[in-house]
Structures are given as C-alpha cells and as structure tokens.
Design a protein around this motif. Structure first.
Motif, PDB file in Angstrom:
ATOM      1  N   GLU A   1       0.803  -1.221   0.000  1.00  0.00           N
ATOM      2  CA  GLU A   1       0.000   0.000   0.000  1.00  0.00           C
ATOM      3  C   GLU A   1       0.835   1.269   0.000  1.00  0.00           C
ATOM      4  O   GLU A   1       0.408   2.289  -0.500  1.00  0.00           O
TER       5      GLU A   1
ATOM      6  N   LYS B   1      -5.692   4.788  -4.977  1.00  0.00           N
ATOM      7  CA  LYS B   1      -6.420   5.998  -4.584  1.00  0.00           C
ATOM      8  C   LYS B   1      -5.618   7.281  -4.790  1.00  0.00           C
ATOM      9  O   LYS B   1      -6.182   8.365  -4.813  1.00  0.00           O
TER      10      LYS B   1
ATOM     11  N   ASN C   1      -4.040  -1.289  -5.200  1.00  0.00           N
ATOM     12  CA  ASN C   1      -3.995  -0.814  -3.816  1.00  0.00           C
ATOM     13  C   ASN C   1      -2.643  -0.243  -3.401  1.00  0.00           C
ATOM     14  O   ASN C   1      -2.320  -0.228  -2.220  1.00  0.00           O
TER      15      ASN C   1
ATOM     16  N   ASN D   1      -7.865   0.438  -7.743  1.00  0.00           N
ATOM     17  CA  ASN D   1      -7.889   0.911  -6.353  1.00  0.00           C
ATOM     18  C   ASN D   1      -6.610   1.610  -5.920  1.00  0.00           C
ATOM     19  O   ASN D   1      -6.206   1.531  -4.767  1.00  0.00           O
TER      20      ASN D   1
END
Length: 176
Positions: free
Chosen positions: A2, A45, A23, A43
């Motif tokens: 992440e 972000k 992610n 994903n």
C-alpha cells in the motif's frame, strides 16, 4: 504494498500481471508498450495522471476505482471492460485514437462532462452509464451503441447533447 509510491523503469515492463499494483500509492504512470492485465492498477487511490501509448492493451478493470485520477492521455485504440469504472474525478475525455470502448469502460465516472471520441466505432453496454455530469458527447464515426451505454447520464438527461453521424450507425441497443 500500500505504501509503494514510485516504481523505477516501469516503462520497460511489457506485461503487467493481474492486480500487480492494485492498492498501491502510485501517483502517476507513463506506459508506451505493454499489456495491462485485469485490475493491474485498480484501487490506486493516489493515482492522478495516466499516460498510455498506442501499443498498450488495456484489459478489464485495469484502472478501476482510482478516485483521484484527473489526467488521462490515451493513444490506444481499445479500452477494456470497466477499465476506468468509478474514476470519479475524470472530467473530460479527449481520446482521438480510440475505436472501441468496451462494456462499462467509464461507468460511474460522475465528473465527466465532455466526451470527444471522433474515431470511436463501437460503444459497449453501459460504457458511460451513471455519469451524472455528462453534457456533451462527440462521436462522428460510431457504428454500434450498446444497451444502456448512456443510461442515467447528465444532470438532466434530456439536455444531453450527443453528436452522432447517424448514417454510420447500424445498431443502437436498448435504453442506449
């Protein structure tokens, strides 16, 4: 991974495995020649800018759910199913080389107000569905529009301006 935010020499990669960078915390990408498999960059972000060359294959869900993606430069001719679904900050699509937009490719991209796809021939089912800001779509070469392609679009769907050269259209799906 992440916290992964930088990948050196990413442009030398020819194939991105499914969900390989999902992610992560990447902020920008520039890829000229590669296959981007299912969900490879989904994903992310923090992803804001994506530049993809003409020799890039964009598979399903490749960039889905990247809520901060605002800049998209794309020279590829085909966009995979749900490839950019729910990229809610994309506001304008200027994609001159795109010929095929597959099912749900930009579904739920609720900030897109203008679409310019002068060479698009095929628009898949749900391709631009649930895009509440959509007000203008320019597509002169379209031959086929899938079902629900523009379902629930525009602040007021009756104000949606679509520029289509209907002499080329051979198929328009249900509730398109």
């Amino acid at each position: 991974c992440e916290k992964l935010s930088v990948v050196n020499n990413i442009s030398s990669v020819n194939v991105f495995a499914p969900y390989v960078f999902a992610n992560t915390s990447l902020t920008s990408l520039s890829i000229d020649n590669a296959v981007i498999n299912e969900g490879a960059f989904t994903n992310v972000k923090t992803l804001e800018t994506v530049n993809l060359g003409a020799n890039v294959e964009i598979c399903s869900y490749a960039f889905a759910n990247n809520e901060n993606l605002t800049n998209l430069s794309l020279l590829a001719s085909t966009i995979g199913s749900y490839a950019f679904e729910n990229c809610i900050k994309l506001s304008t699509l200027e994609l001159p080389n795109v010929e095929v937009v597959k099912e749900g490719a930009f579904k739920g991209c609720k900030s897109i107000s203008t679409i310019n796809l002068p060479n698009v021939e095929v628009i898949g089912d749900y391709a631009f569905a649930n895009n509440s800001a959509l007000s203008t779509a320019n597509m002169d070469s379209v031959v086929s529009i899938g079902s629900y392609a523009f379902a629930t679009t525009g602040k007021n769907a009756s104000n949606l301006l679509v520029n289509l050269e209907l002499s080329n259209v051979q198929h328009i799906g249900s509730y398109a």
